[in-house]
Scaffold this motif. Structure first.
Motif, short mmCIF file in Angstrom:
data_model
loop_
_atom_site.label_atom_id
_atom_site.label_comp_id
_atom_site.label_asym_id
_atom_site.label_seq_id
_atom_site.Cartn_x
_atom_site.Cartn_y
_atom_site.Cartn_z
N TYR A 167 0.87 -1.18 0.00
CA TYR A 167 0.00 0.00 0.00
C TYR A 167 0.90 1.22 0.00
O TYR A 167 1.96 1.21 0.61
CB TYR A 167 -0.89 0.01 1.24
N TYR A 250 -9.75 3.49 -9.03
CA TYR A 250 -10.91 3.10 -8.24
C TYR A 250 -11.36 4.26 -7.35
O TYR A 250 -10.79 5.34 -7.40
CB TYR A 250 -10.59 1.84 -7.42
N HIS A 251 -12.36 3.98 -6.52
CA HIS A 251 -12.95 5.04 -5.68
C HIS A 251 -11.91 5.83 -4.89
O HIS A 251 -10.95 5.28 -4.37
CB HIS A 251 -13.92 4.42 -4.66
N ASP A 252 -12.21 7.09 -4.73
CA ASP A 252 -11.45 7.97 -3.84
C ASP A 252 -9.96 7.95 -4.17
O ASP A 252 -9.11 7.79 -3.28
CB ASP A 252 -11.70 7.61 -2.37
N PHE A 254 -7.92 5.90 -5.58
CA PHE A 254 -7.18 4.67 -5.30
C PHE A 254 -6.77 4.09 -6.65
O PHE A 254 -7.63 3.72 -7.45
CB PHE A 254 -8.09 3.72 -4.54
N ARG A 281 -2.97 5.36 -2.84
CA ARG A 281 -4.03 6.32 -2.53
C ARG A 281 -3.41 7.70 -2.70
O ARG A 281 -2.45 8.04 -2.02
CB ARG A 281 -4.53 6.12 -1.10
N LYS A 428 -14.98 7.21 -13.27
CA LYS A 428 -16.34 7.69 -13.50
C LYS A 428 -16.38 9.17 -13.86
O LYS A 428 -17.39 9.84 -13.66
CB LYS A 428 -17.27 7.41 -12.31
N ASN A 446 -15.06 13.10 -11.49
CA ASN A 446 -15.80 12.51 -10.37
C ASN A 446 -14.90 12.35 -9.15
O ASN A 446 -15.36 12.04 -8.07
CB ASN A 446 -16.38 11.16 -10.79
N GLU A 447 -13.61 12.52 -9.37
CA GLU A 447 -12.66 12.43 -8.26
C GLU A 447 -11.79 13.68 -8.30
O GLU A 447 -11.90 14.48 -9.24
CB GLU A 447 -11.76 11.18 -8.43
N ARG A 724 -21.87 -10.92 14.86
CA ARG A 724 -22.33 -9.73 14.14
C ARG A 724 -23.83 -9.50 14.36
O ARG A 724 -24.28 -8.38 14.60
CB ARG A 724 -22.07 -9.91 12.64
N ASP A 728 -25.34 -6.25 16.03
CA ASP A 728 -26.28 -5.46 15.24
C ASP A 728 -27.51 -5.13 16.09
O ASP A 728 -27.90 -3.98 16.24
CB ASP A 728 -26.64 -6.25 13.97
N TRP B 61 -20.83 -1.16 8.92
CA TRP B 61 -20.31 -1.71 10.18
C TRP B 61 -18.79 -1.64 10.12
O TRP B 61 -18.19 -2.16 9.17
CB TRP B 61 -20.79 -3.16 10.32
N PHE B 69 -21.66 -0.04 14.42
CA PHE B 69 -22.53 0.22 13.28
C PHE B 69 -22.78 1.72 13.19
O PHE B 69 -22.84 2.40 14.21
CB PHE B 69 -23.87 -0.50 13.46
#
Lengths: 987, 106
Positions: A167, A250-252, A254, A281, A428, A446-447, A724, A728, B61, B69
């Protein structure tokens, strides 16, 4: 040195020869050459055969956009990489390169008969032809297609290379190191920010490597480039990465960067990473990907020796290689003239320039004339000649109808330029159609990302440099002297006097898609470019249509009578360039592909020769065979030993959750169907958990250690989802409850002891707990010590025998196990695995959630109505249990089955019917969920989910098996052994 | 891979730390309410979800982080997170979402 090499010219090292082989023949190139440039220096243009028609092909391009020149490189066992672009592949001494998709050899290829019969291979050919009969598909059609159409062979051996991954983060990521990217990097380097500049080529420079002759800030462009590289090298805050492809955005911000580390070096050091994937990133991304030249679509445009004008220009200027000795050019854009001039100025004869446009700027024409070049305007190429290399072109003037043959050994072509929008589109960013130049350009980001230079439609070195500086916050205005980039005209179709059925004009070289295929797709009713693409396969090859997409769009939109934007553009998807699976997997191969969880007692089981099975992500001991035993014998012995005396079982994988807090009992009441408020401290209870939809989700024994503390166990595979599920509800529906949840699965080792001698075994080792049946009854839990270490001791049984589950802190697990095992020798203590555990529980009719239930089974269906509280006002799943479908008659019920023949062990999953002689498809009542040989009963037993099963007691049902065997079985209650439960109370 | 702002940790963290958890602001009816609901109404609560094109309130989450959450407004077209907020906050109004967007765009 090859006869097409120009002495002293280019960026290659003329003092260092490099020897490599192509299809077994040895060639000499120079340090800095690619496979394509080195072969062309030796006059070799034929590099491969095409995908569908097996037509001879040479390089069209000069870099990663190359559609044609795909080759395979072998470098020892397991190191074979097919489908590499010869135009981007650096040579090294001893490199072995082979061509692809030809047999028996490249010059003579049997598969080329596809070309002769190409009229029978139009778009959609496979879909239309290989349809019938269906039985032919596996044995005839598919093998045929796989043999005849295709790329290089897939490797058959495991890849011995290591692939690194990391990374990374930066403030500014610049993709592409042409003039725009370099100027951006220089400007960015002057600010307090981390800058990363990546380029997929071997060296920085982009278009400056191919097009020389300009001056920047008073220096020749080569000198400016050299100084800029030095400046960037010195800048502490700039990281420059070459041979690095930005494969996906990719998003943000990345961005995935795939760096090639060893493919260009002659010898590999052990353990050295071949590639490295950087997951970057970036605060801001500057895309300077440049533009790719468009081929022209004309009859015979795929003959070896036909290539993009900019490619030929790069071969001469960067590699010192003339792509021919007598070249011609076919163009619709001014930029090709500069390429031709560069070749002409290197003493290469220019036979003619054919320009499809009617008119040409006077200064360009003057420059051509001053070099004595014959320029034919308002003309096209109607056909090309030559077999494995172009020999001639036929120039056709549509207005006059005249034809003229011109001999040449290479043909440069230019249909204009396509800005590279790949990464921009991954992010995008929106695109807009530029009607003037007939290209798509970046529109709204878009970014936090910007496109500069040629990929933004801004051509020319000066424009690119200034845009680069500005994009990185600089204000530099570069002084540049350069040839005018000029302009062009886009042709959807070039006129030809030859009937269309006798022509072959390629749009997508790699997938062998012609203009006729695209028109045929439109005629057959495909209106969206996405459908045209899938029907013709245009742009679906490994080059993702880098050279073909816009030509296809132009042809399709013309055929549809619509503007290009109405027809649309196909979606760009990662990876930008083909990427190895190795780079994507990184370190996650072999043992690291999926981590195997092992219990603290696992090493003991391994030392005893246990056979293991995966359960969830755990590996568990399945059974412990003695010499000569198969699984059946081992399990029968383990079952008998446990019921007769004493078995020991590693239950550490059981999920465990500590439910703590003043409202713990209230919370348990919500999560489980049965009541918990009145469960005494020190007592245990079996709990059943539903989802909100009323179906069984999990189960397990729960011990109450204090008023405010429950030790909850779950199924092995269910632990994470149960945790989980609890979190939740606690956080989002019942936040007012004072409860804390902690997953304690790995904190405890659990040793299950089952059998009449279980108590006798542990008695001498236990301190602080009265084990007598009166004070420690079945379904109780106590805290104390065992073997000197703290324990939570449960008296529970999943086998029907007197049983204890010894919980000790995980790291004491193996010690306590070994101590008990040693002491148990006098009771013939027998270790057993999950298979015996399953048999013992099935004999008692205990369910395994996920085996006897499948996510559509209610407590009632499972015969467990007794565990659903009628008094509680609320629990998860309560309301759903009243849904009409869940209370309806005729649902599947869990019942027992006893086969007529006691020796037949039914297959789990086998279907059940009332009448095996009914016609197919039969009315299937349900299926066998659990089935075993019961050593205790001396016969087979089974459990099954059967429609209306509770009302079928003693009914005889059939289990038809392949091969015509019909097993008969009787429906019984799923309780096969010790129905009164007396064995729990052995003294 | 998204960068997601965890409203509990108060920082942007990579998507791999999180798990999507469905549509937000679907309140589980209390026991009395449950008893009063028809099967159709109960099915609506159980199974029917909006399939929003645009701004969508959804649950996430922080499974491999703080374990909490929380809710988020995310645009399903641009895939952009507009805001994350803690469980218990009311569903944001359209004007509130617009304010957040304006603030994000500076």
């Amino acid at each position: 040195m090859g006869e097409y090499r120009k002495s002293g010219k280019g960026r290659v090292d003329h003092s260092e020869a490099v020897r490599f082989s192509f299809d077994g023949k040895s060639y000499e190139g120079l340090r800095g050459d690619t496979v394509a440039s080195a072969l062309m220096a030796n006059g070799v243009h034929l590099l491969g055969r095409s995908f569908k028609y097996h037509r001879p092909r040479g390089a069209v391009g000069v870099g990663f956009e190359e559609p044609n020149a795909l080759v395979t490189v072998r470098r020892g066992k397991g190191r074979m990489t097919p489908n590499l672009r010869a135009t981007a592949l650096e040579i090294y001494n001893g490199m072995e390169v082979t061509s692809q998709n030809r047999w028996p050899n490249l010059n003579f290829d049997i598969g080329a008969f596809n070309n002769t019969f190409s009229a029978f291979f139009p778009a959609g050919f496979y879909n239309k032809t290989f349809m019938w009969p269906k039985s032919f598909w596996d044995k005839v059609y598919e093998p045929f297609i796989r043999n005849m159409a295709g790329l290089g062979p897939a490797p058959t051996e495991p890849d011995p290379d290591v692939y690194a991954s990391t990374y990374a983060h930066c403030d500014v990521l610049i993709v592409g190191a042409g003039p725009a990217g370099l100027a951006a990097a220089i400007a960015a380097s002057k600010k307090d920010q981390r800058v990363v500049l990546v380029d997929e080529n071997t060296e920085l420079g982009g278009s400056l490597l191919g097009a020389t002759g300009a001056t920047i800030d008073g220096k020749p462009s080569e000198a400016w480039l050299a100084k800029t590289i030095k400046d960037l090298d010195k800048a502490q805050n700039v990281t420059v990465m070459t041979r690095t492809s930005a494969i996906g955005f990719y998003h943000d911000n990345f961005v995935a960067l795939s760096e090639r580390l060893t493919d260009h070096v002659p010898s590999l050091k052990p353990g050295q990473s071949r590639e490295k994937l950087h997951r970057m990133r970036a605060g801001r991304v500057i895309l300077a990907q440049g533009a790719i030249e468009r081929p022209l679509v004309f009859n015979g445009n795929d003959r070896p020796g036909v290539m993009l004008a900019s490619a030929a220009q790069t071969y001469i200027n960067r590699y010192g290689v003339g792509v021919g000795k007598n070249i011609a050019c076919f163009t619709a854009h001014d930029s090709a003239y500069q390429a031709v001039f560069d070749l002409a100025d290197s003493n290469i004869r220019v036979a003619a320039i054919v320009d499809a446009r009617k008119e040409l700027a006077a200064d360009i024409l003057a420059q051509a004339q001053s070099r004595g070049i014959d320029v034919i305007t308002n003309a096209v190429i109607s056909k090309t000649g030559g077999k494995n290399r172009i020999k001639s072109i036929e120039v056709y003037s549509p207005d006059t109808g005249t034809k003229r043959q011109v001999n040449c050994d290479a043909l440069l072509m230019s249909g204009g330029w396509t800005p590279s929008l790949h990464l921009w589109s991954h992010s995008k960013g929106s695109i807009k159609w530029d009607a003037a130049t007939k290209v798509y350009l970046p529109d709204q980001a878009n970014e936090n990302c910007v496109c500069i230079g040629a990929c933004n439609g801004d051509f020319g070195i000066k424009t690119a440099l200034n845009a680069g500086s500005k994009a990185a916050g600089g204000r530099k205005s570069y002084k540049v002297e350069e040839a005018d980039f000029g302009q062009g005209q886009i042709f959807d179709q070039l006129p030809n006097y030859i009937a269309p059925q006798k022509t072959k004009a390629f749009v997508d070289f790699q997938n062998d898609v012609t203009d006729k295929d695209i028109k045929l797709a439109v005629r057959e009713g495909f209106k969206s470019i996405e459908h045209v693409k899938r029907y013709t396969t245009n742009g679906m090859a490994t080059d993702q249509g880098k050279t073909s997409n816009l030509n296809a769009l132009e042809i399709a939109s013309k055929a549809l009578g619509k503007d290009a934007p109405q027809v649309g553009l196909t979606t760009f998807r990662p990876p930008y360039t083909p990427t190895t699976f190795g780079a994507i997997c990184g370190y996650r191969t072999d043992d690291l592909f999926e981590v195997t969880r092992k219990t603290p007692i696992d090493p003991w089981a391994e030392s005893q020769g246990a056979v293991f099975e995966p359960v969830g992500i755990w590996r568990r001991a399945w059974y412990f065979p003695k010499p000569g035993e198969d699984m059946h014998a081992a399990v029968a012995r383990e079952c008998k030993a446990t019921r007769d005396s004493l078995g020991i079982f590693d239950a550490s994988t059981l999920g465990k959750i500590e439910v703590v807090g003043p409202d713990a009992a209230k919370f348990m009441n919500i999560m489980y169907t049965n009541p918990w408020s009145k469960l005494g401290v020190g007592a245990c209870r079996y709990g059943l958990m539903l989802r909100e939809d009323g179906y069984i989700y999990d189960d397990g024994v729960v011990g109450r250690l204090a008023e405010d503390r429950f030790h909850v166990t779950t199924t092995t595979g269910g632990a994470p989802r149960v945790y989980r599920h609890m979190e939740d509800y606690l956080q989002t529906e019942f936040p007012e409850l004072e409860v804390w949840l902690t997953s304690t699965t790995e904190q405890w080792s659990v040793i299950a002891l089952n059998g009449p001698n279980a108590r006798k075994l542990i008695e001498p080792f236990v301190e602080g707990i009265d084990l007598s049946p009166e004070s420690f009854p079945h379904m109780a839990v106590r805290e104390g010590k065992i073997c000197g270490v703290p324990t939570r001791l449960f008296r529970v049984s999943f086998s029907g025998e007197l049983g204890f589950e010894v919980n000790v802190p995980a790291h004491f697990g193996k010690y306590v196990w070994e101590t008990l095992f040693e002491a148990g020798q006098k009771y013939d203590i027998t270790p057993y695995g999950t298979e015996t555990m399953h048999v013992l529980r099935a004999e008692k009719g205990f369910i395994i959630v996920g085996q006897d239930t499948d996510g559509t089974v209610t407590p009632h269906d499972a015969g467990m109505s007794w565990i659903v509280s009628k008094k509680k006002k609320d629990f998860v799943g309560k309301r759903s249990l009243q849904r009409s479908d869940l209370v309806a008659e005729g649902r599947k019920h869990l019942i027992g089955l006893l086969t007529d023949d006691p020796n037949v062990v039914l297959e789990e999953g086998a279907q059940i019917v009332t009448d095996p002689n009914q016609p197919i498809p039969m009315d299937m009542l349900g299926h066998v969920t659990s089935s075993y040989w019961s050593e205790a009963l001396g016969r087979s037993i089974a459990m099954a989910l059967v429609r209306d099963g509770f009302n079928r007691m003693d009914e005889e049902l059939y289990i038809p098996m392949p091969g015509g065997v019909n097993h008969k079985a009787k429906v019984v209650k799923p309780m096969f052994y010790d129905p009164k439960g007396e064995r729990l109370n052995v003294l | 891979m998204f960068l997601i702002h965890c409203p509990h940790c108060q920082e942007d963290r990579p998507e791999i730390e999180f798990a999507y958890a469905g549509e937000a602001h679907i309140v589980r009816p209390g026991p009395e309410q449950q008893d009063a609901m028809s099967d159709a109404e109960w099915s609506e609560f159980m199974f029917i979800r909006d399939n929003v094109r645009g701004e969508h309130c959804e649950r996430w989450w922080h499974a491999n982080g703080c374990n909490m959450f929380f809710n988020a407004v995310r645009n399903t077209v641009s895939d952009k997170f507009i805001k994350t907020y803690k469980i218990g906050h009311k569903r944001p109004s359209a004007s509130q979402i617009q304010k957040w967007k304006d603030a994000a765009n500076g």
